[in-house]
Design a protein around this motif. Sequence first.
Motif, PDB file in Angstrom:
ATOM      1  N   GLU A 244       0.809  -1.248   0.022  1.00 21.60           N
ATOM      2  CA  GLU A 244      -0.188  -0.106   0.085  1.00 21.60           C
ATOM      3  C   GLU A 244       0.798   1.231   0.155  1.00 21.60           C
ATOM      4  OE1 GLU A 244      -3.424   0.128   0.041  1.00 21.60           O
ATOM      5  OE2 GLU A 244      -3.932  -1.967  -0.064  1.00 21.60           O
ATOM      6  N   ASN A 245       2.265   1.121   0.060  1.00 22.95           N
ATOM      7  CA  ASN A 245       3.010   2.358   0.241  1.00 22.95           C
ATOM      8  C   ASN A 245       3.260   2.785  -1.272  1.00 22.95           C
ATOM      9  OD1 ASN A 245       4.788   4.051   1.289  1.00 22.95           O
ATOM     10  ND2 ASN A 245       6.506   2.971   1.557  1.00 22.95           N
ATOM     11  N   TYR A 246       2.217   3.337  -1.838  1.00 26.21           N
ATOM     12  CA  TYR A 246       2.443   3.953  -3.287  1.00 26.21           C
ATOM     13  C   TYR A 246       1.947   5.642  -3.471  1.00 26.21           C
ATOM     14  CZ  TYR A 246      -2.366   2.352  -3.851  1.00 26.21           C
ATOM     15  OH  TYR A 246      -3.700   2.154  -3.597  1.00 26.21           O
ATOM     16  N   THR A 247       2.089   5.968  -4.361  1.00 27.88           N
ATOM     17  CA  THR A 247       1.368   7.615  -4.660  1.00 27.88           C
ATOM     18  C   THR A 247       0.655   7.229  -6.016  1.00 27.88           C
ATOM     19  OG1 THR A 247       3.404   8.620  -3.679  1.00 27.88           O
ATOM     20  CG2 THR A 247       1.906   9.838  -5.462  1.00 27.88           C
ATOM     21  N   SER A 248      -0.427   7.661  -6.004  1.00 29.26           N
ATOM     22  CA  SER A 248      -1.556   7.690  -7.181  1.00 29.26           C
ATOM     23  C   SER A 248      -1.560   8.892  -7.820  1.00 29.26           C
ATOM     24  CB  SER A 248      -3.028   7.469  -6.705  1.00 29.26           C
ATOM     25  OG  SER A 248      -3.256   5.982  -6.419  1.00 29.26           O
ATOM     26  N   GLN A 249      -1.623   8.833  -9.255  1.00 24.22           N
ATOM     27  CA  GLN A 249      -1.494   9.992 -10.056  1.00 24.22           C
ATOM     28  C   GLN A 249      -2.246   9.695 -11.374  1.00 24.22           C
ATOM     29  OE1 GLN A 249       2.179  11.946 -10.663  1.00 24.22           O
ATOM     30  NE2 GLN A 249       1.347  13.673 -12.001  1.00 24.22           N
ATOM     31  N   GLY A 250      -3.377  10.081 -11.675  1.00 26.49           N
ATOM     32  CA  GLY A 250      -3.858   9.830 -12.919  1.00 26.49           C
ATOM     33  C   GLY A 250      -4.150   8.303 -12.927  1.00 26.49           C
ATOM     34  N   GLU A 251      -3.938   7.496 -14.151  1.00 28.01           N
ATOM     35  CA  GLU A 251      -4.284   6.230 -14.245  1.00 28.01           C
ATOM     36  C   GLU A 251      -2.739   5.391 -13.582  1.00 28.01           C
ATOM     37  OE1 GLU A 251      -7.118   4.903 -15.112  1.00 28.01           O
ATOM     38  OE2 GLU A 251      -7.801   6.723 -14.917  1.00 28.01           O
ATOM     39  N   GLY A 252      -2.224   5.944 -12.765  1.00 31.02           N
ATOM     40  CA  GLY A 252      -0.987   5.179 -12.665  1.00 31.02           C
ATOM     41  C   GLY A 252      -0.770   5.110 -11.011  1.00 31.02           C
ATOM     42  N   ILE A 253       0.002   4.061 -10.485  1.00 32.13           N
ATOM     43  CA  ILE A 253       0.606   4.232  -9.160  1.00 32.13           C
ATOM     44  C   ILE A 253       2.295   4.040  -9.187  1.00 32.13           C
ATOM     45  CG2 ILE A 253      -1.553   3.265  -7.981  1.00 32.13           C
ATOM     46  CD1 ILE A 253      -0.297   0.460  -7.879  1.00 32.13           C
ATOM     47  N   TYR A 254       2.835   4.731  -8.245  1.00 37.62           N
ATOM     48  CA  TYR A 254       4.101   4.927  -8.183  1.00 37.62           C
ATOM     49  C   TYR A 254       4.715   4.547  -6.976  1.00 37.62           C
ATOM     50  CZ  TYR A 254       2.804   7.540 -12.053  1.00 37.62           C
ATOM     51  OH  TYR A 254       2.026   7.967 -13.443  1.00 37.62           O
ATOM     52  N   TYR A 255       5.450   3.625  -6.793  1.00 38.14           N
ATOM     53  CA  TYR A 255       6.401   3.114  -5.719  1.00 38.14           C
ATOM     54  C   TYR A 255       7.851   3.789  -5.792  1.00 38.14           C
ATOM     55  CZ  TYR A 255       2.754  -0.433  -5.128  1.00 38.14           C
ATOM     56  OH  TYR A 255       1.692  -1.093  -4.899  1.00 38.14           O
TER      57      TYR A 255
ATOM     58  N   LEU B 292       9.233   2.761  -9.322  1.00 44.43           N
ATOM     59  CA  LEU B 292       8.550   1.787 -10.157  1.00 44.43           C
ATOM     60  C   LEU B 292       7.147   2.232 -10.411  1.00 44.43           C
ATOM     61  CD1 LEU B 292       8.521  -0.941 -11.303  1.00 44.43           C
ATOM     62  CD2 LEU B 292       7.954  -2.265  -9.118  1.00 44.43           C
ATOM     63  N   GLN B 293       6.842   2.144 -11.641  1.00 42.87           N
ATOM     64  CA  GLN B 293       5.482   2.775 -12.012  1.00 42.87           C
ATOM     65  C   GLN B 293       4.604   1.842 -12.765  1.00 42.87           C
ATOM     66  OE1 GLN B 293       6.802   5.791 -14.806  1.00 42.87           O
ATOM     67  NE2 GLN B 293       7.999   7.137 -13.421  1.00 42.87           N
ATOM     68  N   PHE B 294       3.516   1.808 -12.323  1.00 40.89           N
ATOM     69  CA  PHE B 294       2.511   1.031 -12.953  1.00 40.89           C
ATOM     70  C   PHE B 294       1.445   1.997 -13.625  1.00 40.89           C
ATOM     71  CE2 PHE B 294       4.296  -1.589  -9.900  1.00 40.89           C
ATOM     72  CZ  PHE B 294       4.680  -2.905 -10.580  1.00 40.89           C
ATOM     73  N   ILE B 295       1.005   1.788 -15.005  1.00 41.64           N
ATOM     74  CA  ILE B 295       0.065   2.635 -15.612  1.00 41.64           C
ATOM     75  C   ILE B 295      -1.065   1.665 -15.929  1.00 41.64           C
ATOM     76  CG2 ILE B 295      -0.645   4.152 -17.347  1.00 41.64           C
ATOM     77  CD1 ILE B 295       1.340   5.226 -15.362  1.00 41.64           C
ATOM     78  N   PHE B 296      -2.232   1.831 -15.596  1.00 38.94           N
ATOM     79  CA  PHE B 296      -3.537   0.935 -15.841  1.00 38.94           C
ATOM     80  C   PHE B 296      -4.357   1.470 -16.764  1.00 38.94           C
ATOM     81  CE2 PHE B 296      -1.928   0.539 -11.356  1.00 38.94           C
ATOM     82  CZ  PHE B 296      -1.961  -0.702 -11.304  1.00 38.94           C
ATOM     83  N   ARG B 297      -4.849   0.531 -17.537  1.00 40.16           N
ATOM     84  CA  ARG B 297      -6.030   0.693 -18.630  1.00 40.16           C
ATOM     85  C   ARG B 297      -7.136   0.015 -18.371  1.00 40.16           C
ATOM     86  NH1 ARG B 297      -3.546   0.952 -23.504  1.00 40.16           N
ATOM     87  NH2 ARG B 297      -3.305   3.012 -23.252  1.00 40.16           N
ATOM     88  N   ASP B 298      -8.636   0.422 -18.143  1.00 43.44           N
ATOM     89  CA  ASP B 298      -9.616  -0.569 -17.781  1.00 43.44           C
ATOM     90  C   ASP B 298      -9.187  -1.541 -16.655  1.00 43.44           C
ATOM     91  OD1 ASP B 298     -10.977   0.716 -19.780  1.00 43.44           O
ATOM     92  OD2 ASP B 298     -10.129  -0.888 -21.430  1.00 43.44           O
ATOM     93  N   GLY B 299      -8.407  -1.084 -15.487  1.00 43.31           N
ATOM     94  CA  GLY B 299      -8.091  -1.698 -14.312  1.00 43.31           C
ATOM     95  C   GLY B 299      -6.991  -2.996 -14.365  1.00 43.31           C
ATOM     96  N   ASN B 300      -6.315  -2.857 -15.748  1.00 46.47           N
ATOM     97  CA  ASN B 300      -5.222  -3.565 -15.650  1.00 46.47           C
ATOM     98  C   ASN B 300      -4.064  -3.005 -16.090  1.00 46.47           C
ATOM     99  OD1 ASN B 300      -6.750  -6.018 -15.337  1.00 46.47           O
ATOM    100  ND2 ASN B 300      -7.649  -5.933 -16.994  1.00 46.47           N
TER     101      ASN B 300
END
Length: 161
Positions: free
Chosen positions: A124-135, A142-150
């Motif tokens: 849970e130790n992340y920052t949300s921005q737009g469609e992404g979460i960032y550790y 480490l960045q994860f970008i999501f489209r339609d929840g994936n």
Amino acid sequence: MKRIIDLMLVLAFTAVVLPSCGDKNDTSDADFSFKSGDVVITPNSDAGPVIEALGDYVSYDESASCAFEGLDKVYKYNGFEILTYPKDSKDYIYTVTLLNDLVSTPEGVSVGMSRNKVIEVYGENYTSQGEGIYYSSENSQLQFIFRDGNVSSIKYQAVLK
């Protein structure tokens, strides 16, 4: 005197044992690295040995750097690409982008997985921005970008100072 010794033992126990009881998903102090075979690729590390160890790339591109003197270089491999930046007559890893589900993070997350799975794996130790979460760590993100929840994109990025 016995109370002081007991107190010192309790404090010593606390100092040694409790740090190892933290959240296994706490990513705040660890730098993020991608692994391709036996090659560990860490943002802000010297790119030369990494590129040599990875061997043949699928494609290569370069352009004048906007932020540094020299050339930014992009090495594309099957499933991922590496962007480097020049500094002090060397190239350093700036980003590693996972392009598809042929590759995954060392923890097993790949393009196409759900947002919930990413959080389950990384915490849970992340920052949300737009469609992404960032550790974030001190030297990398480490960045994860999501489209339609994936997951649609995974990127390891250097924190430049």
